[in-house]
Design an enzyme around this catalytic site. Structure first.
Site, mmCIF file in Angstrom:
data_model
loop_
_atom_site.group_PDB
_atom_site.id
_atom_site.type_symbol
_atom_site.label_atom_id
_atom_site.label_comp_id
_atom_site.label_asym_id
_atom_site.label_seq_id
_atom_site.Cartn_x
_atom_site.Cartn_y
_atom_site.Cartn_z
ATOM 1 N N ARG A 165 1.022 -1.196 0.031
ATOM 2 C CA ARG A 165 -0.127 -0.131 0.078
ATOM 3 C C ARG A 165 0.992 1.254 0.015
ATOM 4 N NH1 ARG A 165 -2.895 -3.739 -0.789
ATOM 5 N NH2 ARG A 165 -4.936 -4.047 0.172
ATOM 6 N N SER A 240 -10.782 -0.573 2.925
ATOM 7 C CA SER A 240 -9.887 -0.762 4.323
ATOM 8 C C SER A 240 -9.625 0.797 4.979
ATOM 9 C CB SER A 240 -8.485 -1.626 3.958
ATOM 10 O OG SER A 240 -9.067 -2.985 3.884
ATOM 11 N N GLU A 336 -4.811 3.839 5.906
ATOM 12 C CA GLU A 336 -4.446 3.642 4.577
ATOM 13 C C GLU A 336 -5.285 4.815 3.547
ATOM 14 O OE1 GLU A 336 -5.691 -0.286 2.471
ATOM 15 O OE2 GLU A 336 -6.599 1.242 0.999
HETATM 16 P P1 FAD Z 1 -8.825 8.804 -5.267
HETATM 17 O O1 FAD Z 1 -9.525 8.347 -3.904
HETATM 18 O O2 FAD Z 1 -9.485 9.640 -6.053
HETATM 19 O O3 FAD Z 1 -7.205 9.251 -4.826
HETATM 20 C C1 FAD Z 1 -6.496 8.493 -3.998
HETATM 21 C C2 FAD Z 1 -5.042 9.286 -3.802
HETATM 22 O O4 FAD Z 1 -4.490 9.499 -4.930
HETATM 23 C C3 FAD Z 1 -5.303 11.061 -3.370
HETATM 24 O O5 FAD Z 1 -4.293 11.226 -2.703
HETATM 25 C C4 FAD Z 1 -5.135 11.531 -4.735
HETATM 26 O O6 FAD Z 1 -4.878 12.873 -4.699
HETATM 27 C C5 FAD Z 1 -4.399 10.790 -5.599
HETATM 28 N N1 FAD Z 1 -4.610 10.579 -6.856
HETATM 29 C C6 FAD Z 1 -5.453 10.100 -7.514
HETATM 30 N N2 FAD Z 1 -5.330 10.060 -8.849
HETATM 31 C C7 FAD Z 1 -4.251 10.580 -9.154
HETATM 32 C C8 FAD Z 1 -3.310 10.885 -10.562
HETATM 33 N N3 FAD Z 1 -3.871 10.514 -11.604
HETATM 34 N N4 FAD Z 1 -2.147 11.390 -10.170
HETATM 35 C C9 FAD Z 1 -1.395 11.622 -8.843
HETATM 36 N N5 FAD Z 1 -2.305 11.306 -7.830
HETATM 37 C C10 FAD Z 1 -3.545 10.737 -7.972
HETATM 38 N N6 FAD Z 1 -7.651 -0.745 -2.506
HETATM 39 C C11 FAD Z 1 -6.921 -1.720 -2.517
HETATM 40 O O7 FAD Z 1 -5.500 -1.487 -2.597
HETATM 41 N N7 FAD Z 1 -7.261 -3.222 -2.614
HETATM 42 C C12 FAD Z 1 -8.744 -3.297 -2.346
HETATM 43 O O8 FAD Z 1 -9.054 -4.426 -2.461
HETATM 44 C C13 FAD Z 1 -9.508 -2.122 -2.285
HETATM 45 N N8 FAD Z 1 -10.949 -2.531 -2.054
HETATM 46 C C14 FAD Z 1 -11.708 -1.432 -2.198
HETATM 47 C C15 FAD Z 1 -12.986 -1.466 -1.857
HETATM 48 C C16 FAD Z 1 -14.010 -0.640 -1.606
HETATM 49 C C17 FAD Z 1 -15.424 -0.790 -1.261
HETATM 50 C C18 FAD Z 1 -13.751 0.857 -1.686
HETATM 51 C C19 FAD Z 1 -14.493 1.969 -1.580
HETATM 52 C C20 FAD Z 1 -12.188 1.105 -1.680
HETATM 53 C C21 FAD Z 1 -11.128 -0.043 -1.887
HETATM 54 N N9 FAD Z 1 -9.696 0.188 -2.221
HETATM 55 C C22 FAD Z 1 -9.142 -0.770 -2.228
HETATM 56 C C23 FAD Z 1 -9.326 1.285 -2.250
HETATM 57 C C24 FAD Z 1 -9.216 2.278 -3.373
HETATM 58 O O9 FAD Z 1 -10.208 1.674 -4.434
HETATM 59 C C25 FAD Z 1 -7.933 2.398 -4.206
HETATM 60 O O10 FAD Z 1 -7.015 2.886 -3.166
HETATM 61 C C26 FAD Z 1 -8.122 3.121 -5.549
HETATM 62 O O11 FAD Z 1 -6.968 3.014 -6.073
HETATM 63 C C27 FAD Z 1 -8.340 4.620 -5.316
HETATM 64 O O12 FAD Z 1 -8.652 5.067 -6.534
HETATM 65 P P2 FAD Z 1 -9.123 6.466 -6.853
HETATM 66 O O13 FAD Z 1 -9.099 6.572 -8.173
HETATM 67 O O14 FAD Z 1 -10.656 6.567 -6.282
HETATM 68 O O15 FAD Z 1 -8.276 7.637 -5.849
HETATM 69 N N1 EPU Z 2 -10.729 -10.516 10.160
HETATM 70 C C1 EPU Z 2 -11.321 -10.661 11.257
HETATM 71 N N2 EPU Z 2 -12.484 -9.750 11.435
HETATM 72 C C2 EPU Z 2 -12.869 -8.967 10.626
HETATM 73 C C3 EPU Z 2 -12.085 -8.871 9.168
HETATM 74 C C4 EPU Z 2 -10.919 -9.379 9.049
HETATM 75 O O1 EPU Z 2 -11.175 -11.362 11.986
HETATM 76 O O2 EPU Z 2 -13.851 -8.298 10.646
HETATM 77 C C5 EPU Z 2 -9.421 -11.369 9.917
HETATM 78 C C6 EPU Z 2 -9.785 -12.740 9.691
HETATM 79 O O3 EPU Z 2 -8.687 -13.474 10.179
HETATM 80 C C7 EPU Z 2 -9.468 -12.882 8.172
HETATM 81 C C8 EPU Z 2 -8.206 -11.617 7.865
HETATM 82 O O4 EPU Z 2 -8.784 -10.804 8.866
HETATM 83 O O5 EPU Z 2 -8.960 -13.982 7.820
HETATM 84 C C9 EPU Z 2 -8.203 -11.356 6.458
HETATM 85 O O6 EPU Z 2 -9.316 -10.557 6.160
HETATM 86 P P1 EPU Z 2 -9.774 -10.471 4.675
HETATM 87 O O7 EPU Z 2 -9.265 -11.542 3.810
HETATM 88 O O8 EPU Z 2 -11.184 -9.939 4.485
HETATM 89 O O9 EPU Z 2 -8.677 -9.169 4.308
HETATM 90 P P2 EPU Z 2 -8.125 -7.870 4.945
HETATM 91 O O10 EPU Z 2 -6.729 -8.287 5.534
HETATM 92 O O11 EPU Z 2 -9.070 -7.645 5.985
HETATM 93 C C10 EPU Z 2 -7.010 -7.118 2.853
HETATM 94 C C11 EPU Z 2 -6.860 -5.974 2.172
HETATM 95 C C12 EPU Z 2 -8.123 -5.486 1.220
HETATM 96 C C13 EPU Z 2 -8.130 -6.670 0.288
HETATM 97 C C14 EPU Z 2 -8.224 -8.011 1.059
HETATM 98 C C15 EPU Z 2 -8.403 -9.156 0.267
HETATM 99 C C16 EPU Z 2 -5.852 -4.209 3.542
HETATM 100 C C17 EPU Z 2 -5.468 -3.131 4.587
HETATM 101 N N3 EPU Z 2 -6.817 -4.660 3.107
HETATM 102 O O12 EPU Z 2 -8.056 -6.788 3.627
HETATM 103 O O13 EPU Z 2 -8.082 -4.302 0.585
HETATM 104 O O14 EPU Z 2 -9.213 -6.572 -0.468
HETATM 105 O O15 EPU Z 2 -7.078 -8.092 1.979
HETATM 106 O O16 EPU Z 2 -7.117 -9.314 -0.428
HETATM 107 O O17 EPU Z 2 -4.430 -4.643 3.243
HETATM 108 C C18 EPU Z 2 -8.271 -2.104 0.548
HETATM 109 O O18 EPU Z 2 -7.084 -1.727 0.819
HETATM 110 O O19 EPU Z 2 -9.237 -0.864 0.777
HETATM 111 C C19 EPU Z 2 -9.030 -3.415 0.591
HETATM 112 C C20 EPU Z 2 -10.109 -3.583 0.842
#
Ligand code: FAD
Ligand code: EPU
Length: 340
Positions: A165, A240, A336
């Protein structure tokens, strides 16, 4: 260049659904739009923030400056061989739609990253990751424009300093560049399938898939994500809120004596990664609601806006969650989400 708007609500532009206002707001549709923008007085006299899909930001107050909404579109093939393709996406493309395009064309490498919201340009910012894959595994280069002098710079994968991240764009070069496109190396055959993340394997079995493909992996990931994560269209959230912390083994072993069920995944540098969701759940936050804000009932790592919450209320909740975890486990959670 597109029209400069003033004093507008950012509610439609952030997935937390926070009703913060921006003093100025402009959409950027081409690289040239951005080059022109940086010569304007409004740009030069105000702080500015680039916004993609707004899915990783929390606005805690009105933004007293210029929001630059990245809407630069386009996908092109840079070059290809029989085995791999180098494919370029301009920054304003929707990430999930780009993944779907690649899966449908049988380009492998990002299927595990299906259904992550946001833009392709923001994806390298925090090296998005999910289900055993990180963006850094496929990045060939990231093209960006200097926010001060408008010059172009191409970053190789190594120059992006990707980590969990993390990237150079969140650290040393924070807010210095507009990422204008990303170029990925994807496979056209002999795809490397990542099905080791437990839930993927189980879901493929449930779907009666005996020979996984990039399409079935994408389907499985979408299925898992829909069952766990709240849809921002229904409930405001930014995925997250915290990162999963890594702690020294000695600390982990001490905790294991007191909490035998504590999960842990060996990490680099003699450290072990502990799921923040587990820590937060143990502090009894999971499913808790305080007025318009809360901790999601299916995933304790996700903070939610149930309606018209202010960004400050989400931030206050996050600080309370953080201090509970510190008090009970002596672990410091880091956010994050980008707090604005
Ligand atoms: P924004 O929120 O618009 O911007 C994020 C940051 O990047 C800001 O600081 C912004 O200034 C900067 N930025 C954006 N675009 C540019 C650009 N073109 N040039 C320079 N800076 C820029 N993330 C994960 O890693 N894994 C996941 O599984 C995951 N699951 C998610 C699930 C949900 C339901 C949600 C809501 C979010 C999740 N995220 C996850 C977080 C998010 O989707 C990612 O971080 C995504 O890449 C953000 O993209 P955005 O375009 O919305 O960025
Ligand atoms: N867990 C709990 N309780 C909860 C949630 C999670 O006990 O309420 C524990 C469980 O042990 C589970 C473990 O956490 O096995 C991992 O949970 P999960 O697979 O849901 O993944 P996570 O670690 O909570 C991360 C990323 C997610 C990504 C998933 C799948 C981070 C900060 N988050 O979540 O990314 O989608 O793994 O790979 O690394 C994001 O970055 O926004 C995001 C959603």
């Amino acid at each position: 260049m597109t029209h400069m708007e003033e004093n507008i609500s950012l509610k439609p532009y952030n997935t937390f659904g926070i009703d913060a206002k921006a003093k100025y707001f402009i959409r950027i549709r081409t690289e040239k739009d951005f080059q022109e923008l940086i010569r304007t007085k409004i740009y030069q006299d105000n702080p500015s923030l680039i916004l993609g899909g707004g899915s990783n930001v929390l606005f805690t107050k009105d933004y007293d400056g210029l929001i630059i909404k990245d809407e630069i579109k386009g996908i092109s093939v840079e070059d290809e061989t029989d085995d791999v393709i180098h494919i370029k996406s301009f920054a304003g493309e929707n990430w999930h739609e780009f993944v779907m395009y690649c899966v449908q064309n049988n380009y492998g490498g990002i299927e595990n990253l299906s259904l992550i919201p946001g833009t392709t340009g923001a994806a390298p910012m925090q090296n998005i990751g999910a289900y055993g894959v990180e963006m850094k595994e496929v990045v060939k280069k990231v093209d960006a424009i200097d926010k001060i002098n408008g010059s172009h710079r191409s970053f190789t994968n190594e120059e992006c300093h990707f980590g969990y991240r993390e990237s150079v764009f969140k650290q040393e070069l924070k807010e210095k560049y507009f990422i204008s496109s990303v170029t990925l190396t994807l496979t056209k055959k002999n795809h490397v399938l990542n099905i080791n993340y437990g839930a993927i394997n189980d879901t493929l079995k449930m779907m009666n898939v005996t020979h996984p493909t990039i399409q079935s992996i994408s389907d499985a990931v979408i299925h898992i994500r829909k069952s766990k994560l709240p849809d921002p269209a229904q409930t405001g959230n930014a995925g997250s809120f915290f990162k999963n912390p890594t702690i020294p083994w000695q600390h982990y072993n001490e905790l294991k004596e007191r909490y035998p069920s504590i999960p842990g995944y060996p990490s680099e540098n003699q450290m072990i990664k502990v799921p923040a969701g587990w820590l937060i759940e143990q502090c009894n936050w999971k499913g808790k609601r305080i007025n318009e804000v809360g901790v999601h009932s299916q995933q304790a790592l996700v903070l939610v806006n149930y309606g018209d919450a202010k960004g400050e209320a989400i931030l206050a909740l996050s600080l309370n969650v953080k201090s509970s975890v510190k008090e009970k486990f002596n672990i410091d959670l880091t956010t994050e989400v980008n707090i604005i």
